[in-house]
Design a protein around this motif. Structure first.
Motif: not given
Lengths: 229, 212
Positions: A17-18, A20-22, A25-26, A29, A32-33, A36
């Motif tokens: 779970h840890m 997967r979440s990191m 999100v990575g 992100c 996204l960068i 942009a």
């Protein structure tokens, strides 16, 4: 709170779970960068080009067109088009009759707080610096930034003489810094009271750059004059 | 995780927005985010840009943190929040460069330093990770507006007194001799001190009236 809650709260963390979440999100992100960056890149490049264009026209009064030249390591200049990153460039300005007004040169050096980047215009006809503008400076607002705004200081660069010695290899007089009110010769830069360090830094940058660039630009005058044709 | 203590509060509460403006103003009451508050408020345009950039990061990070609050294990939550915040700061950095290079230059390193603005991580940890998306949005909006308002209060006073202008337009007579100290770091402390004095005086007076 019931028993299930207690179990959940005291259960050891699940490594999956840890991760997967990191990881998730990575990835989001990173996307996204990149989006942009790609989305704003043309506009940022355009802004930078416009700022430089504006500066070239300002430091070479009377310029209607400009051409870019690359300074090669051997000191020869050649017309240049393309990606400016990593290149040593100078900009020749021409009037409405396609006559060379001068050459704009970028220079930089240590200021009071950080590196100061500036651009100045050299007129081969007058053998003088005929304009100057600070492109980047982090010197103290209100004091150090007087080197960008103070009309008396800016007047130093209306006709700052940098004539070549008869052999053409060096300047007849190196640019000198003098304190406010001490200017006696047209190759001297008069400092600003209250911004002595910043104005002295500008004089040093100009002194170093003109000593190297003026002989080099003079040798390449024919290339610049042919550049617009 | 549906049994989270605050999970019951699913309805939108406008107080979450209002509290950031005055009662829990991030600068004047919580005294957070002092680095940009003191450093970039030497002009109104810098204050507005920094306020808007921080608000953008605050709103976006609160939204994302709140949306993911059930899937982010608490052991990695701070690292994940920092990643989210840093990404939105990078986006804000590019957008400001694209909008105006002059403003970007005058804000310098302080745009990148939004990452470590404790208001943002504070709201993500203290509010967005425990509340619904709607309320987190209201909280971020309130804190963002409150922060921008505070920067504007400082930037306005400092630019008028230090330069005689407001947003670049001359508002004082040509004979006015600008107080250079007001746009230097010292002026930031003086102005912040004066505003804190006023806010505390008003708060104390309100408390006194309500007690009577």
């Amino acid at each position: 709170m019931n028993q299930i809650d207690l179990k959940k709260l005291t259960a050891p963390p699940n490594p999956w779970h840890m991760l997967r979440s990191m990881g998730g999100v990575g990835i989001v992100c990173a996307l996204l960068i990149v989006v942009a960056f790609q989305g704003t890149l043309p506009r940022i490049n355009q802004n930078k080009a416009e700022a430089l264009e504006k500066a070239v026209f300002q430091v070479l009064p009377g310029t209607k067109n400009r051409a870019t030249f690359r300074v090669n390591p051997d000191g020869a200049c050649e017309p240049f088009q393309g990606e400016a990153r990593g290149q040593r460039l100078v900009y020749a300005g021409f009037d409405e009759n396609n006559k060379l007004v001068g050459i704009a040169v970028e220079a930089q050096g240590q200021g009071f707080q950080d590196v100061i980047r500036l651009i100045y215009g050299y007129s081969p006809e007058k053998q003088a610096v005929i304009g100057y503008q600070v492109l980047e400076s982090k010197d103290t607002p209100g004091l150090g930034d007087k080197v960008e705004k103070d009309p008396h200081f800016l007047a130093n660069f209306d006709n700052l003489e940098v004539p070549l010695a008869p052999d053409g290899g060096a300047l007849q007089h190196a640019i000198e810094f003098v304190k406010s009110g001490g200017k006696q010769h047209p190759w001297q830069i008069e400092g600003i009271t209250g911004a002595t360090i910043s104005s002295r830094a500008i004089a040093n940058i100009m002194q170093k750059s003109t000593a190297e660039m003026v002989p080099l630009l003079t040798k390449n005058l024919e290339t610049f004059q042919a550049g617009q044709k | 995780m549906s049994n989270h203590p605050d999970a019951a509060a699913k309805t939108l509460d406008t107080n979450e927005f209002i509290k950031g403006l005055w009662k829990e103003n991030p600068v004047f009451i919580q005294v957070l985010g002092m680095c940009p508050t003191l450093a970039v408020t030497n002009s109104v345009i810098n204050a507005i840009t920094m306020g808007l950039a921080t608000s953008f990061v605050l709103i976006m990070s609160n939204l994302l943190v709140s949306s993911l609050r059930h899937v982010i294990p608490k052991q990695v939550r701070i690292a994940t929040y920092i990643l989210i915040i840093a990404s939105f700061v990078t986006v804000a950095d590019y957008v400001i460069q694209a909008v105006s290079l002059d403003v970007y230059k005058s804000l310098g390193a302080f745009i990148a330093l939004i990452v470590v603005n404790c208001i943002i991580l504070g709201r993500a940890e203290a509010f967005a990770s425990k509340n619904s998306v709607g309320n987190s949005l209201l909280d971020a909006l309130g804190m963002g507006v409150g922060f921008t308002f505070a920067l504007l209060c400082l930037g306005g006073v400092r630019e008028i007194m230090g330069n005689g202008t407001f947003l670049g337009y001359h508002v004082l007579s040509a004979h006015y001799q600008p107080w250079i100290i007001m746009i230097l770091p010292g002026g930031g402390f003086f102005t912040l001190g004066a505003w804190l004095l006023l806010f505390n005086y008003l708060r104390k007076r309100k408390e006194k009236i309500s007690m009577q």
